[in-house]
Design an enzyme around this catalytic site. Sequence first.
Site, mmCIF file in Angstrom:
data_model
loop_
_atom_site.group_PDB
_atom_site.id
_atom_site.type_symbol
_atom_site.label_atom_id
_atom_site.label_comp_id
_atom_site.label_asym_id
_atom_site.label_seq_id
_atom_site.Cartn_x
_atom_site.Cartn_y
_atom_site.Cartn_z
ATOM 1 N N HIS A 7 4.024 4.833 -16.188
ATOM 2 C CA HIS A 7 5.159 5.951 -15.845
ATOM 3 C C HIS A 7 5.891 5.166 -14.910
ATOM 4 O O HIS A 7 5.487 4.272 -14.144
ATOM 5 C CB HIS A 7 4.720 7.204 -15.677
ATOM 6 C CG HIS A 7 3.873 7.186 -14.580
ATOM 7 N ND1 HIS A 7 4.465 7.088 -12.766
ATOM 8 C CD2 HIS A 7 2.555 7.391 -14.195
ATOM 9 C CE1 HIS A 7 3.350 7.093 -11.997
ATOM 10 N NE2 HIS A 7 2.179 7.182 -12.996
ATOM 11 N N CYS B 274 -2.916 4.657 -12.686
ATOM 12 C CA CYS B 274 -1.838 4.514 -13.614
ATOM 13 C C CYS B 274 -1.166 3.037 -13.471
ATOM 14 O O CYS B 274 -1.165 2.318 -12.758
ATOM 15 C CB CYS B 274 -0.935 5.425 -13.446
ATOM 16 S SG CYS B 274 -1.358 7.142 -13.835
#
Length: 383
Positions: A313, A331
């Site tokens: 992301h 992430c």
Amino acid sequence: MRRSRTRMAGTALALLAVVGLAACSTGAEGGAEQDAPPVAKVSASVEAKAKDVPVREPITIQAKQGELTEAKLTNEQGKEVEGELAADKASWTSSEPLGYGTTYEYTAKAKGNDGKAVPLEGSFSTIEPSSVVRATLNPTDDQTVGVAMPISVKFEQPIEDKAAAEKALTVETSNDVEGSWAWLHDQQVDWRPKEYWPEHTKVNVSAKLYGVNYGGGAYGKTDVTTKFEIGRNQVVKINTPDHEMKVFEDGNQVTSYPASNGKDADPNLNTPNGTFIVMAKEEVGNFSNPQYGYTDVMKKWAVRFSNHGEFIHENEENAANIGVANTSHGCVNLFEADANEYFHGALIGDPVEVTGSQTTMEAKYEVYDWLIPWEQWQTMSEL
């Protein structure tokens, strides 16, 4: 002497009378032959008054030494079960599954080659499950998915006889693909290829589970099917020390994006090694994690690749470290423009390969099919 001859003549008359009676008797037997029983024989594959008849096996009515002039099977409401009469009229076979816990009546007539009709009547009842178990299939119809996408059959309750369930599953592909089913647990069986799917493969999956005995009185609720297509071959490769996310198509690198991955110093926050798949996409995702002291953290262009919590992301707040250092909580952080571009080109089922980390993901967080070595995967089939 004359009187003696008279007695002999009387005896001869008596014998003639006996012969005459015998001739009349022979005529009576000839009449019985004309009333001989019909030669045709008609029977059903299920005995009359049978109980616990399987719902999936066809019911057959058969005539011998003759042909069927009538054959039907009806349920309790009088509705006829669909069936087909053979071209030679020697048999009739039902062509639709029967209902659970239902009584059926069959009636038929066969006409023999002697011209005489023979009737048949009977009834039976089908199995009555203690429970019927629903199953779902993924991918669903008409999707285009990535080359690492597994096929998943999930059951709403544990299955005792996994082999019986697995026998009801078939996978048909437009290209030759080696693959296998594997039970991940007693409520899920997945099929995946040995290697990534060939691109543009068309896939048809059939799960003929209605009527399947799962054990313990549980039976399949209904059949399920799906058809989908494999898209282009795109693979994401992330070697965490490189601070870079590379995208390959057909084995050739087409682009790369600067990245910041999970913190190297904390194994709990690493972006772990393993082959994952794109599971879901959200234009804006909530990344709040009170355990680490942050809430209401919204990030754009979020692509989930593990239910352990890993995403690709945008994170402009971490811009100083993107392409330079690994500082995330697991992430893969990208610049917004890069995250946007990748998001719109990603397919559910695209592989994401992570290497170079200090930790390797355990095979327990969905979707973990590709974390299991092929040799082990094959042993997880019940057939």
